[in-house]
Design a protein around this motif. Structure first.
Motif, PDB file in Angstrom:
ATOM      1  N   GLN A 134      -3.465  93.774  45.337  1.00  0.00           N
ATOM      2  CA  GLN A 134      -4.014  92.437  45.816  1.00  0.00           C
ATOM      3  C   GLN A 134      -3.564  92.510  47.580  1.00  0.00           C
ATOM      4  N   ILE A 176     -11.030  85.121  52.914  1.00  0.00           N
ATOM      5  CA  ILE A 176     -10.587  85.761  51.424  1.00  0.00           C
ATOM      6  C   ILE A 176     -11.274  85.158  50.695  1.00  0.00           C
ATOM      7  N   ASP A 178      -0.261  85.090  51.559  1.00  0.00           N
ATOM      8  CA  ASP A 178      -1.378  85.818  52.123  1.00  0.00           C
ATOM      9  C   ASP A 178      -2.149  86.088  53.301  1.00  0.00           C
ATOM     10  N   THR A 225     -10.908  92.500  44.521  1.00  0.00           N
ATOM     11  CA  THR A 225     -10.158  93.286  44.048  1.00  0.00           C
ATOM     12  C   THR A 225      -9.385  92.085  42.879  1.00  0.00           C
ATOM     13  N   HIS A 226      -8.913  93.000  42.189  1.00  0.00           N
ATOM     14  CA  HIS A 226      -8.515  92.205  40.710  1.00  0.00           C
ATOM     15  C   HIS A 226      -7.841  92.824  39.651  1.00  0.00           C
ATOM     16  N   THR A 248     -11.578  88.036  46.490  1.00  0.00           N
ATOM     17  CA  THR A 248     -10.387  88.107  44.470  1.00  0.00           C
ATOM     18  C   THR A 248     -10.692  87.377  43.348  1.00  0.00           C
ATOM     19  N   TRP A 252      -1.579  86.574  41.574  1.00  0.00           N
ATOM     20  CA  TRP A 252      -2.716  86.481  41.762  1.00  0.00           C
ATOM     21  C   TRP A 252      -3.323  85.418  42.509  1.00  0.00           C
ATOM     22  N   PHE A 255      -5.770  92.523  50.607  1.00  0.00           N
ATOM     23  CA  PHE A 255      -5.560  91.715  51.874  1.00  0.00           C
ATOM     24  C   PHE A 255      -5.391  91.918  53.717  1.00  0.00           C
TER      25      PHE A 255
END
Ligand code: SN0
Length: 322
Positions: free
Chosen positions: A230, A240, A267, A209-210, A175, A261, A234
């Motif tokens: 995101q 991660i 998360d 992911t971005h 990420t 983010w 996850f």
């Protein structure tokens, strides 16, 4: 192995990961290999882990170690060919690399992306000029586009955690994290390159992911699944892996600093009891919450510790080929 510039220099990744784990179990088993040989570690940029772990690994193998910070301790080095040298660089890489190659049996080099000219950075001029003129093996200590010693340590860390958890094919999510400074893509590129290889051999599932605009170069994305949400990425994650990078498409730009983010315990709860990884240095709370870094979910110290063993695996293979 002669040079270690990228994954392309690795003939057997499983064996290299195992070699790192063997070095961890028995650090001094190959002390004879480096006897009366010298490695030079050349830094164009700051370093904590890379400098100390590579030095330690070299010493474990019996190597002598010399370290230099270019431009601070030495002359500024000109990399371009055929220039009229009336600027701020007093020495050309042709002489500098050739001379260092006379003193050293292996040379490690760190030279980050300048993030001004994409084509120039992605040409990897510094690594290639040293490889061309030094006449000894070159080890990448983080170049403009890659950080392979970090990626190898990350592979070792993931294999260790897999052995502990019993999860055979974990979901690994890279990420993007927020930062106000433009940082290189090297760590993210390299991690993707190595994770794609691990995915191909069935050892992991790999997702990136971005935010939009932070797409990595296609050669690094490979077959990875890219998910722009995101939270969705996850779901079910076993690992991660956080990292900030500046935009590749709008080269070197910071397009957003969206704090949502950053990785928090929410998360981690969304993941499959996931482990958090980061190459360090990490800016606490800007990129990842204290509560994550200070929890048993964090692998960052283990990852950094494994830098010693990744460097040792690579140096051992280079020494064996000499
Ligand atoms: C470097 C990078 O490539 O992103 C080195 C990572 C191993 N990181 C930084 O430059 C962090 C700088 C900062 O101010 O946070």
């Amino acid at each position: 192995m002669t040079n270690f510039l990228s994954l392309a220099d690795v003939s057997d990744l499983d064996a290299l990961i195992q070699s790192g784990r063997d070095a961890k179990a028995s650090p001094f088993a190959n002390q004879h290999l480096g006897k009366n040989k010298t490695i030079g570690l050349i830094f164009f940029n700051s370093s904590l882990r890379t400098r100390l772990s590579t030095q330690k690994a070299a010493q474990n193998l019996g190597l002598n170690v010399m370290t230099m910070n270019v431009g601070q301790d030495s002359w500024g080095l000109e990399m371009e060919e055929g220039v009229f040298m009336n600027g701020d660089k007093a020495e050309h890489v042709r002489e500098a690399a050739a001379v260092i190659g006379r003193y050293c049996d292996i040379i490690g080099i760190r030279a980050f992306a300048e993030l001004k000219d994409r084509e120039k950075d992605y040409k990897e001029q510094v690594m290639h000029q040293f490889a061309k003129y030094a006449n000894v093996p070159i080890v990448n200590l983080e170049s403009a586009t890659r950080h392979p010693l970090q990626s190898l340590a990350d592979c070792i860390t993931i294999e260790e955690a897999k052995a502990q958890s019993g999860i055979k094919r974990p979901k690994v999510v890279l990420t993007w994290l927020p930062h106000f400074k433009p940082l290189p893509q090297a760590v993210a590129n390299s991690f993707s390159e190595w994770m794609n290889a691990r995915a191909n051999s069935g050892d992991v599932d790999f997702v990136i992911t971005h935010p939009e605009g932070y797409e990595l170069a296609p050669e690094f994305v490979g077959n990875a699944k890219v998910i722009y949400n995101q939270d969705e990425a996850f779901e079910g994650a076993d690992f991660i892996y956080g990292k900030n990078w500046s935009s590749y498409t709008q080269y070197g730009q910071v397009l957003t600093q969206d704090p949502s983010w950053a990785v928090t315990m929410d998360d981690i709860r969304r993941s499959n009891n996931g482990k958090f990884m980061h190459c360090l240095p990490v800016r606490r709370n800007l990129k990842v919450a204290d509560e994550v870094l200070d929890s048993p979910h964090s692998l960052v110290i283990e990852q950094a510790a494994n830098r010693e063993w990744s460097a040792q695996a690579v140096l051992k293979e280079i020494l064996q080929g000499m």
